[in-house]
Design a protein around this motif. Structure first.
Motif, mmCIF file in Angstrom:
data_model
loop_
_atom_site.group_PDB
_atom_site.id
_atom_site.type_symbol
_atom_site.label_atom_id
_atom_site.label_comp_id
_atom_site.label_asym_id
_atom_site.label_seq_id
_atom_site.Cartn_x
_atom_site.Cartn_y
_atom_site.Cartn_z
ATOM 1 N N ASP A 415 0.212 -0.990 -0.168
ATOM 2 C CA ASP A 415 -0.023 0.026 0.005
ATOM 3 C C ASP A 415 0.687 1.127 -0.121
ATOM 4 O O ASP A 415 0.475 2.330 0.415
ATOM 5 N N LEU A 416 2.069 0.560 -0.158
ATOM 6 C CA LEU A 416 3.626 1.973 -0.377
ATOM 7 C C LEU A 416 2.958 3.293 0.259
ATOM 8 O O LEU A 416 2.819 4.184 0.886
ATOM 9 N N GLY A 418 4.813 3.026 3.626
ATOM 10 C CA GLY A 418 5.992 3.491 4.322
ATOM 11 C C GLY A 418 6.221 2.472 5.851
ATOM 12 O O GLY A 418 6.896 2.029 5.892
ATOM 13 N N ILE A 419 4.921 1.960 6.181
ATOM 14 C CA ILE A 419 5.199 0.832 7.344
ATOM 15 C C ILE A 419 4.705 -0.888 6.121
ATOM 16 O O ILE A 419 3.812 -1.303 5.135
ATOM 17 N N PRO A 420 6.060 -1.564 6.522
ATOM 18 C CA PRO A 420 5.968 -3.080 6.265
ATOM 19 C C PRO A 420 3.973 -3.841 6.567
ATOM 20 O O PRO A 420 3.892 -3.458 7.899
ATOM 21 N N ASP A 421 3.599 -4.476 5.097
ATOM 22 C CA ASP A 421 2.519 -4.788 5.585
ATOM 23 C C ASP A 421 1.957 -5.742 6.531
ATOM 24 O O ASP A 421 0.875 -5.645 7.264
ATOM 25 N N LEU A 432 -8.634 -2.074 3.739
ATOM 26 C CA LEU A 432 -9.468 -1.097 2.868
ATOM 27 C C LEU A 432 -8.414 -0.004 1.900
ATOM 28 O O LEU A 432 -9.192 0.142 0.702
ATOM 29 N N ARG A 433 -7.377 0.090 2.508
ATOM 30 C CA ARG A 433 -6.414 0.338 1.065
ATOM 31 C C ARG A 433 -6.193 -0.605 0.202
ATOM 32 O O ARG A 433 -5.818 -0.753 -1.193
#
Length: 472
Positions: A415-416, A418-421, A432-433
Motif C-alpha cells: 500500500d506504499l 512506508g510501513i511493512p504490511d 480498506l487501502r
C-alpha cells in the motif's frame, strides 16, 4: 499471550525494528572499517620493511605526564577510544531495558541468559583446557566476548538475508556481553586502587547524573566533565572504559510527550558513528598487529593458553548461547518462532564466536607484562574469529533461501505507506487501502481484457475477409 503459546525470537515490534535497522547499518559500516584496520595492522606489523615503524608509532607516548596521562598510542586506543565504544554499549543496554522489547522481563530473559551462558561456557572450556594442559588460568575471560561489528561485517561480506529478529538477538547478545565484559575487567583486572582518584570519579559521575536530571543541555558542559571523569577513573586503577559504560547507563532513554527522540537516542545517534567508524577501527589498528608466522600459527593449537582461547570462542560460544537459548525457551514454555528453526539459532551462536575487540583488550590485561603470551593470545583470537566466521558462513548460507523469503515478507509494502504490511494486519484502514488497490487493479485488468478481446475479434474478422478475397 499465554506463557504456553509465547514465541521466542518472534517478529520485532515496528519501533524496535526501525531502531535495530539503523543501529546495525552503522555497525555494519564500522565492521567493514574494523576488518580493514585489522588487515592493515597485520600487514604493517609483518612486512619486514614496515615492522619497525609500526612498533615506533604504537609505542609513541603523548599526553600530560603531570596528570598521569603520558600514554602510548596503543594505550590511548585501548583506554581512551574504547571508552567511547562502551559509552554507546551502555546507552544501548539502557534503551533496550527501559524502552525496547526487553522491558518485558519474559522477553529479556532469553538474550540475557543466552549471553551469560555464552560467557560462562567459553570461560569453562578455557579453564578445563589449561588445567589439563598445565597452562595459565589468567586468560579465562579472553574468549567470553562477542564482537558485534566484526560479526555484522561478516554478514555483509557473505550477503546473507538474516531476519531482523535474529539480527536483533545477535545485537542484544553483544550488548549484554559488553556490559558483563566491563564488569569482568573492573572486578578481575583491577590491581591497585587509588581511593582519592576513584572518589573523584564517583563525584564526577554524581555531577553528571545530577546535570542530566536537571535537564542541563550543551556538549560544552558534558564533554569536559566526561573527560575529567575518564581521567580520574584511569588514575584510580579501575579500567577507564568503566567510566564510559557508567555514563551511558545514566542517560534517559524514555521519550516524553513533547519529544520525538529521547536524549539517549539522540546522543547515541551522534556518537555511534564515532565509535564504529573511528574508535574501534583505531583500536584494532594498534592491537591486532601481531607477528604471524608458521610457528606462531602452529603454536596457537599447541599452547594451552591459545588453544583454550580458540576452543572457547569456537565451541564454547556456540554451545553456551545455543544451550542457554534452548533451556530458556524450554523452562519458560516458549516455542521458537514458526519462521525459524533451531539450526538458525545455532548458526547465530556460531557467529557470536567472533570475539575481536574486547577479547584483544582482555588478552592485553590478562597477560600484562608477558609480551610473548599476549601476542600469542592475540593471534589465537584472530584465528578463532576466522574459524567462527567460516563455520557461521557455511551454516547461514545453507538457510539463505529461507532467510531471503522472510526478508522479502518483512519488507513488503504494497500500500506504499512506508510501513511493512506485516505490521498492519490488524489495522482496518490497511485492508480498506488494499481493497481499493485491488479494485483498481481489477478494473484495469477488466479494461485490458475487453481491449484484447476486441483486438482478437478484429483480427478474426479481418482474416476472414482476406480468405474470401483469395477464393474469389
Amino acid at each position: 499471550m499465554p506463557a504456553s503459546t509465547r514465541k521466542a525470537l518472534g517478529r520485532l515490534s515496528l519501533p524496535e525494528r526501525t531502531f535495530v535497522a539503523n543501529a546495525l547499518r552503522t555497525e555494519t559500516v564500522g565492521g567493514v572499517l574494523l576488518l580493514a584496520a585489522a588487515v592493515t595492522a597485520l600487514i604493517w606489523a609483518n612486512v619486514p620493511a614496515l615492522h619497525d615503524s609500526y612498533e615506533t608509532v604504537s609505542h609513541f607516548h603523548l599526553g600530560p605526564e603531570a596528570l598521569g596521562l603520558h600514554l602510548s598510542i596503543e594505550h590511548w586506543a585501548a583506554d581512551g577510544l574504547l571508552a567511547i565504544f562502551f559509552f554507546v554499549a551502555g546507552i544501548e543496554l539502557k534503551r533496550e531495558l527501559v524502552a525496547g522489547d526487553l522491558k518485558d522481563p519474559r522477553a529479556a530473559a532469553l538474550p540475557v541468559v543466552a549471553a551469560l551462558c555464552g560467557m560462562a561456557v567459553p570461560a569453562l572450556v578455557y579453564t578445563l583446557t589449561n588445567l589439563t594442559g598445565g597452562g595459565s588460568l589468567a586468560g579465562w575471560a579472553v574468549p567470553t566476548a562477542t564482537d558485534i561489528a566484526f560479526a555484522l561485517a561478516v554478514l555483509a561480506v557473505i550477503g546473507t538475508w538474516l531476519p531482523s529478529a535474529l539480527r536483533a538477538f545477535l545485537l542484544t547478545l553483544a550488548v549484554v556481553d559488553d556490559l558483563f565484559a566491563i564488569l569482568i575487567i573492573a572486578v578481575f583486572f583491577t590491581a591497585d586502587i587509588d581511593l582519592a582518584a576513584l572518589g573523584g570519579a564517583a563525584l564526577g559521575l554524581a555531577a553528571f547524573w545530577l546535570l542530566l536530571r536537571k535537564g542541563v543541555r550543551g556538549w560544552y558542559v558534558y564533554v569536559p566533565l566526561a573527560l575529567v571523569i575518564w581521567a580520574l577513573m584511569y588514575n584510580s586503577g579501575v579500567h577507564a572504559t568503566v567510566a564510559g559504560v557508567a555514563m551511558g547507563l545514566m542517560l534517559r532513554c524514555t521519550r516524553r510527550d513533547d519529544e520525538e527522540h529521547s536524549p539517549g537516542e539522540q546522543i547515541e545517534h551522534l556518537v555511534r558513528p564515532l565509535s564504529a567508524g573511528l574508535a574501534v577501527p583505531l583500536f584494532a589498528l594498534f592491537s591486532a598487529g601481531v607477528s604471524v608466522s608458521g610457528g606462531t600459527l602452529g603454536e596457537v593449537f599447541t599452547r594451552p593458553e591459545t588453544l583454550g582461547v580458540v576452543l572457547g570462542l569456537v565451541l564454547g560460544k556456540a554451545i553456551g548461547i545455543f544451550g542457554g537459548t534452548w533451556l530458556t525457551a524450554r523452562f519458560t514454555r516458549a516455542s521458537l518462532s514458526d519462521d525459524l528453526a533451531w539450526a538458525d539459532v545455532f548458526a547465530v551462536a556460531t557467529l557470536a564466536g567472533i570475539g575481536f575487540t574486547v577479547s584483544l583488550l582482555i588478552g592485553e590485561l590478562a597477560f600484562d607484562g608477558d609480551a610473548s603470551t599476549t601476542d600469542a593470545v592475540k593471534a589465537a583470537v584472530l584465528v578463532a574469529s576466522l574459524i567462527a566466521a567460516g563455520l557461521a558462513t557455511v551454516l547461514l548460507k545453507l538457510r539463505n533461501t529461507k532467510y531471503r523469503a522472510l526478508y522479502e515478507t518483512e519488507e513488503r509494502d504494497e500500500d506504499l505507506d512506508g510501513i511493512p504490511d506485516v505490521y498492519e494486519q490488524d489495522d482496518p484502514a490497511y485492508h480498506l487501502r488494499m481493497a481499493a488497490i485491488h479494485e483498481r487493479k481489477a478494473a484495469e485488468h477488466r479494461r485490458m481484457a475487453e481491449l484484447k478481446t476486441a483486438e482478437r475479434l478484429a483480427e478474426v474478422t479481418g482474416g476472414a475477409g482476406e480468405d474470401d478475397d483469395r477464393r474469389a
